[in-house]
Motif scaffolding. Structure first.
Motif, short mmCIF file in Angstrom:
data_model
loop_
_atom_site.label_atom_id
_atom_site.label_comp_id
_atom_site.label_asym_id
_atom_site.label_seq_id
_atom_site.Cartn_x
_atom_site.Cartn_y
_atom_site.Cartn_z
N LYS A 78 35.43 -32.94 76.61
CA LYS A 78 35.77 -32.32 78.13
C LYS A 78 36.75 -31.05 78.03
O LYS A 78 36.44 -29.95 78.64
CB LYS A 78 35.88 -33.50 79.17
N ARG A 79 37.68 -31.60 77.15
CA ARG A 79 38.79 -30.51 77.21
C ARG A 79 38.12 -29.14 76.37
O ARG A 79 38.50 -28.15 76.89
CB ARG A 79 39.78 -31.11 76.31
N PHE A 80 37.34 -29.36 75.47
CA PHE A 80 36.80 -28.25 74.73
C PHE A 80 35.91 -27.64 75.59
O PHE A 80 35.68 -26.46 75.83
CB PHE A 80 36.26 -28.59 73.36
N ASP A 81 34.93 -28.18 76.36
CA ASP A 81 34.25 -27.71 77.45
C ASP A 81 34.84 -26.84 78.29
O ASP A 81 34.45 -25.67 78.70
CB ASP A 81 33.45 -28.80 78.09
N GLU A 82 35.79 -27.27 78.85
CA GLU A 82 36.65 -26.63 79.98
C GLU A 82 37.26 -25.30 79.28
O GLU A 82 37.43 -24.49 79.92
CB GLU A 82 37.93 -27.30 80.16
N ASP A 83 37.81 -25.35 77.94
CA ASP A 83 38.31 -24.19 77.37
C ASP A 83 37.28 -23.15 77.21
O ASP A 83 37.40 -21.89 77.34
CB ASP A 83 38.70 -24.36 75.89
N VAL A 84 35.91 -23.54 76.84
CA VAL A 84 34.78 -22.63 76.40
C VAL A 84 34.64 -21.93 77.86
O VAL A 84 34.46 -20.62 78.01
CB VAL A 84 33.58 -23.29 75.86
N ARG A 85 34.40 -22.59 78.95
CA ARG A 85 34.02 -22.11 80.21
C ARG A 85 35.38 -21.07 80.59
O ARG A 85 35.04 -20.20 81.22
CB ARG A 85 33.92 -23.11 81.18
#
Length: 247
Positions: free
Chosen positions: A235-242
């Motif tokens: 989730k944290r990586f997903d948030e960074d990408v977005r």
């Protein structure tokens, strides 16, 4: 389409990271495998030590590095598996320096105490200097990498720390567990434990072949929203990408 650099422990990690980013952004981006180098025989080596050395070498000059490439990087991912925090004494050297009689100038990666006999190293795991949870471990490694790299402010950089490894996200795409991020060595203990994993042939196990991993990555991407719901570090990586790539 964005240009994305990836500093990863290995080529299979690189392939998973790139596929996941394309899934999140819903477009095919351009990628540069910065670490490990494509021939796997570069000056930094591979694995987590290679990531460490790359970060140290580029300390304080990340903005210059990202803009020196052609084309320049829109986003940089630096990956290190969470099992490094759990298993490797070297990253805890500064935490427990007071227990060690090695000279202060001794570099953890070249310390003779560890090189000759790991049991001679006074570092005790799990390290009591920070919390013994996946979230605390991931935060510790992010701080550790940031200290190695000393990046300038406002750069589009993500420190991706999957716990225990990127293989955890594969397990999350296929299986049901109560807590994914406490699974130890999910590749050998779950995925490659048998000749097949959910009908996918695990070739040349316990090694990670490109063909096998490609099939597994496809399922991760198809079930990415489920992986994000199960794994806080995903989730944290997903948030960074977005945040950095989706306006």
């Amino acid at each position: 389409m964005k240009t994305i650099g990836i500093v990863a422990e290995g080529p299979r990690d690189y392939e998973l990271i790139a596929a996941v980013i394309d899934t999140i952004t819903n477009e095919e981006n351009s990628y540069q495998m910065i670490q490990p180098e494509p021939d796997m025989a570069g000056r930094f080596g591979n694995g987590w030590k290679g990531v460490w050395k790359w970060c140290e070498t580029n300390q304080g000059s990340l903005n210059t590095y990202m803009n020196s490439l052609t084309p320049v990087l829109d986003f940089l991912v630096i990956h290190m598996d969470g099992d490094v925090e759990r298993c490797e004494k070297e990253v805890h050297c500064e935490c427990q320096r007071k227990f060690c009689d090695a000279p202060g100038s001794t570099h953890p990666l070249t310390c003779e105490k560890i090189a000759n006999n790991r049991s001679d190293c006074p570092v005790v795991l799990p390290c009591e200097e920070h919390g013994n949870t996946p979230e605390a471990g991931a935060d510790f490694l992010r701080t550790f990498i940031n200290t190695l790299l000393l990046p300038e402010d406002e750069l589009a950089v993500s420190y991706m720390i999957p716990f225990d490894a990127t293989d955890t996200w594969i397990v999350a795409a296929f299986d049901q567990y109560e807590d994914y991020e406490v699974l130890s060595d999910p590749w050998t203990s779950i995925i490659a434990r048998a000749p097949q994993y959910h009908g996918i042939k695990i070739r040349n196990r316990p090694n990670k072949t490109k063909r096998t991993y490609k099939e597994l990555i496809s399922v991760v991407c198809d079930n990415w929203s489920d992986v994000v719901a199960k794994c806080p570090q995903a989730k944290r990586f997903d948030e960074d990408v977005r945040r950095f790539l989706i306006k």
